[in-house]
Design a protein around this motif. Structure first.
Motif, PDB file in Angstrom:
ATOM      1  N   GLY A  48      35.223  -5.834 -43.328  1.00  0.00           N
ATOM      2  CA  GLY A  48      34.602  -5.028 -44.370  1.00  0.00           C
ATOM      3  C   GLY A  48      34.955  -3.554 -44.274  1.00  0.00           C
ATOM      4  O   GLY A  48      35.355  -2.927 -45.267  1.00  0.00           O
ATOM      5  N   ARG A  49      34.857  -2.995 -43.065  1.00  0.00           N
ATOM      6  CA  ARG A  49      35.094  -1.549 -42.942  1.00  0.00           C
ATOM      7  C   ARG A  49      36.588  -1.215 -43.057  1.00  0.00           C
ATOM      8  O   ARG A  49      36.946  -0.184 -43.628  1.00  0.00           O
ATOM      9  CB  ARG A  49      34.494  -1.021 -41.649  1.00  0.00           C
ATOM     10  CG  ARG A  49      35.164  -1.473 -40.383  1.00  0.00           C
ATOM     11  CD  ARG A  49      34.350  -1.171 -39.146  1.00  0.00           C
ATOM     12  NE  ARG A  49      33.447  -2.265 -38.849  1.00  0.00           N
ATOM     13  CZ  ARG A  49      32.894  -2.445 -37.660  1.00  0.00           C
ATOM     14  NH1 ARG A  49      33.127  -1.584 -36.686  1.00  0.00           N
ATOM     15  NH2 ARG A  49      32.089  -3.461 -37.426  1.00  0.00           N
ATOM     16  N   ASN A 104      34.841  -4.657 -52.832  1.00  0.00           N
ATOM     17  CA  ASN A 104      35.091  -4.699 -51.395  1.00  0.00           C
ATOM     18  C   ASN A 104      34.433  -5.926 -50.769  1.00  0.00           C
ATOM     19  O   ASN A 104      35.027  -6.604 -49.923  1.00  0.00           O
ATOM     20  CB  ASN A 104      34.573  -3.424 -50.731  1.00  0.00           C
ATOM     21  CG  ASN A 104      35.064  -3.278 -49.302  1.00  0.00           C
ATOM     22  OD1 ASN A 104      36.249  -3.286 -49.039  1.00  0.00           O
ATOM     23  ND2 ASN A 104      34.133  -3.167 -48.367  1.00  0.00           N
ATOM     24  N   ALA A 105      33.210  -6.233 -51.208  1.00  0.00           N
ATOM     25  CA  ALA A 105      32.516  -7.408 -50.672  1.00  0.00           C
ATOM     26  C   ALA A 105      33.230  -8.694 -51.050  1.00  0.00           C
ATOM     27  O   ALA A 105      33.319  -9.630 -50.247  1.00  0.00           O
ATOM     28  CB  ALA A 105      31.077  -7.432 -51.182  1.00  0.00           C
ATOM     29  N   SER A 123      37.493  -1.313 -46.680  1.00  0.00           N
ATOM     30  CA  SER A 123      37.019  -0.140 -47.423  1.00  0.00           C
ATOM     31  C   SER A 123      37.910   1.072 -47.160  1.00  0.00           C
ATOM     32  O   SER A 123      38.197   1.848 -48.083  1.00  0.00           O
ATOM     33  CB  SER A 123      35.567   0.174 -47.054  1.00  0.00           C
ATOM     34  OG  SER A 123      35.454   0.576 -45.696  1.00  0.00           O
ATOM     35  N   PHE A 135      31.224  -1.492 -54.407  1.00  0.00           N
ATOM     36  CA  PHE A 135      30.664  -2.369 -53.387  1.00  0.00           C
ATOM     37  C   PHE A 135      31.016  -3.825 -53.668  1.00  0.00           C
ATOM     38  O   PHE A 135      31.333  -4.594 -52.763  1.00  0.00           O
ATOM     39  CB  PHE A 135      29.141  -2.196 -53.333  1.00  0.00           C
ATOM     40  CG  PHE A 135      28.705  -0.865 -52.789  1.00  0.00           C
ATOM     41  CD1 PHE A 135      29.001  -0.499 -51.482  1.00  0.00           C
ATOM     42  CD2 PHE A 135      28.012   0.027 -53.581  1.00  0.00           C
ATOM     43  CE1 PHE A 135      28.610   0.728 -50.977  1.00  0.00           C
ATOM     44  CE2 PHE A 135      27.627   1.256 -53.086  1.00  0.00           C
ATOM     45  CZ  PHE A 135      27.913   1.612 -51.783  1.00  0.00           C
ATOM     46  N   ARG A 136      30.979  -4.192 -54.929  1.00  0.00           N
ATOM     47  CA  ARG A 136      31.252  -5.587 -55.290  1.00  0.00           C
ATOM     48  C   ARG A 136      32.686  -5.963 -54.956  1.00  0.00           C
ATOM     49  O   ARG A 136      32.947  -7.028 -54.380  1.00  0.00           O
ATOM     50  CB  ARG A 136      30.964  -5.790 -56.776  1.00  0.00           C
ATOM     51  CG  ARG A 136      31.266  -7.207 -57.266  1.00  0.00           C
ATOM     52  CD  ARG A 136      32.646  -7.279 -57.908  1.00  0.00           C
ATOM     53  NE  ARG A 136      33.071  -8.658 -58.130  1.00  0.00           N
ATOM     54  CZ  ARG A 136      34.318  -9.045 -58.237  1.00  0.00           C
ATOM     55  NH1 ARG A 136      35.300  -8.165 -58.106  1.00  0.00           N
ATOM     56  NH2 ARG A 136      34.619 -10.298 -58.457  1.00  0.00           N
TER      57      ARG A 136
END
Length: 292
Positions: free
Chosen positions: A225-226, A5-6, A229, A2-3
């Motif tokens: 974001g998507r 990608n964020a 990912s 998560f980190r």
């Protein structure tokens, strides 16, 4: 997961688009310096003093990182386009990635590259130990040399891209992969192997600077974001395949070849794969960046 990608998703909100190459390069250089140079040495020193110390230091470092991120000012959430529906949002991300030819090419090239890279790096351990007769300290220094090359690539990537342009930079960095894999297999000692890894990591970081900066610019904020990912799912999801393939190649080769030859077969297979990837990728990148 998560980190990472964020971090890639929020970076365009922190710096102007024309400075993304510099920002990405500096970010990866600092990460490499901490992960591959400072972190292992500091961890070894702390664990020699007391077993709990590395874990306490790690927790303190994460706490400091949380405070630093919390102090960032800005708006990092795009305007909503309607009621939230994760299925619809996922379909939108897939549709955008499928409809962007250059972005799609960058994703599968990066995925195959990561597969080949993992084949080489896992085989390198036994090759260094058995074929070159080197111990753990020498192996650590060889990896550190690769990290230094990557750090240099992060700092100088912006200048390389400005000189060659994104298309030529991406093409030439990709073309360097096959010779590098072959040179790893042929390097006769620690010094030559360290130099090869340094050059190889340099080209890899410059490639990352081109590809990530491009997708940060061209993907709309609400989809960044998507799509990031999904892109990283392909790019990183191929890594375990490379690890397994490397072991299978060594095992199969060992049935008909001498042990020392079997241990370098993953490098040779990776070099052939990288040569094919470079030829296909050169044309795909030329068409894609030419259109963009």
């Amino acid at each position: 997961m998560f980190r990472d990608n964020a971090a890639q998703t929020m970076l365009p909100a922190l710096v102007p688009h024309e400075r993304l190459e510099r920002a990405n390069g500096r970010l990866w250089s600092i990460e490499l310096a901490g992960n591959a140079l400072i972190g292992p040495a500091l961890g070894a020193m702390l664990i020699a003093l007391a077993l709990p110390l590395p874990f306490l230091a790690n927790a303190a470092a994460y706490a400091l990182a949380i405070l630093l991120v919390a102090r960032l000012s800005g708006r990092f959430r795009p305007e909503p386009s309607g009621p939230r529906d994760w299925r619809r949002e996922l379909r939108e991300g897939f549709a955008f990635l499928a409809g962007a030819p250059l972005l799609r090419s960058l994703a599968w090239i990066t995925g195959v590259w990561n597969l080949l890279f993992q084949m080489v790096m896992i085989a390198l351990v036994l090759h260094v130990q058995e074929n070159l007769g080197l111990g753990a300290p020498a192996y650590g220094l060889i990896l550190a040399a690769g990290a230094v090359g990557g750090i240099a690539g992060g700092f100088w990537g912006e200048a390389v891209i400005a000189r060659l342009g994104p298309k030529r930079t991406a093409q030439w960095m990709l073309a360097c992969t096959a010779p590098a894999f072959l040179a790893i297999a042929l390097a006769p000692g620690a010094l030559t192997l360290a130099l090869v890894l340094a050059v190889f990591e340099f080209t890899g970081l410059v490639w990352n600077t081109v590809s990530v900066s491009y997708r940060q610019r061209m993907i709309p904020d609400r989809l960044l974001g998507r799509v990031n990912s999904l892109y990283r799912l392909l790019a990183w999801g191929m890594m375990p395949v490379g690890l397994i393939a490397s072991g299978l190649i060594v095992r199969a080769s060992g049935l008909v070849l001498a042990r020392e030859v079997a241990l370098v077969m993953p490098f040779l297979v990776a070099a052939l794969g990288a040569a094919a990837l470079g030829a296909i990728g050169w044309r795909a990148l030329g068409r894609g960046f030419g259109q963009g």
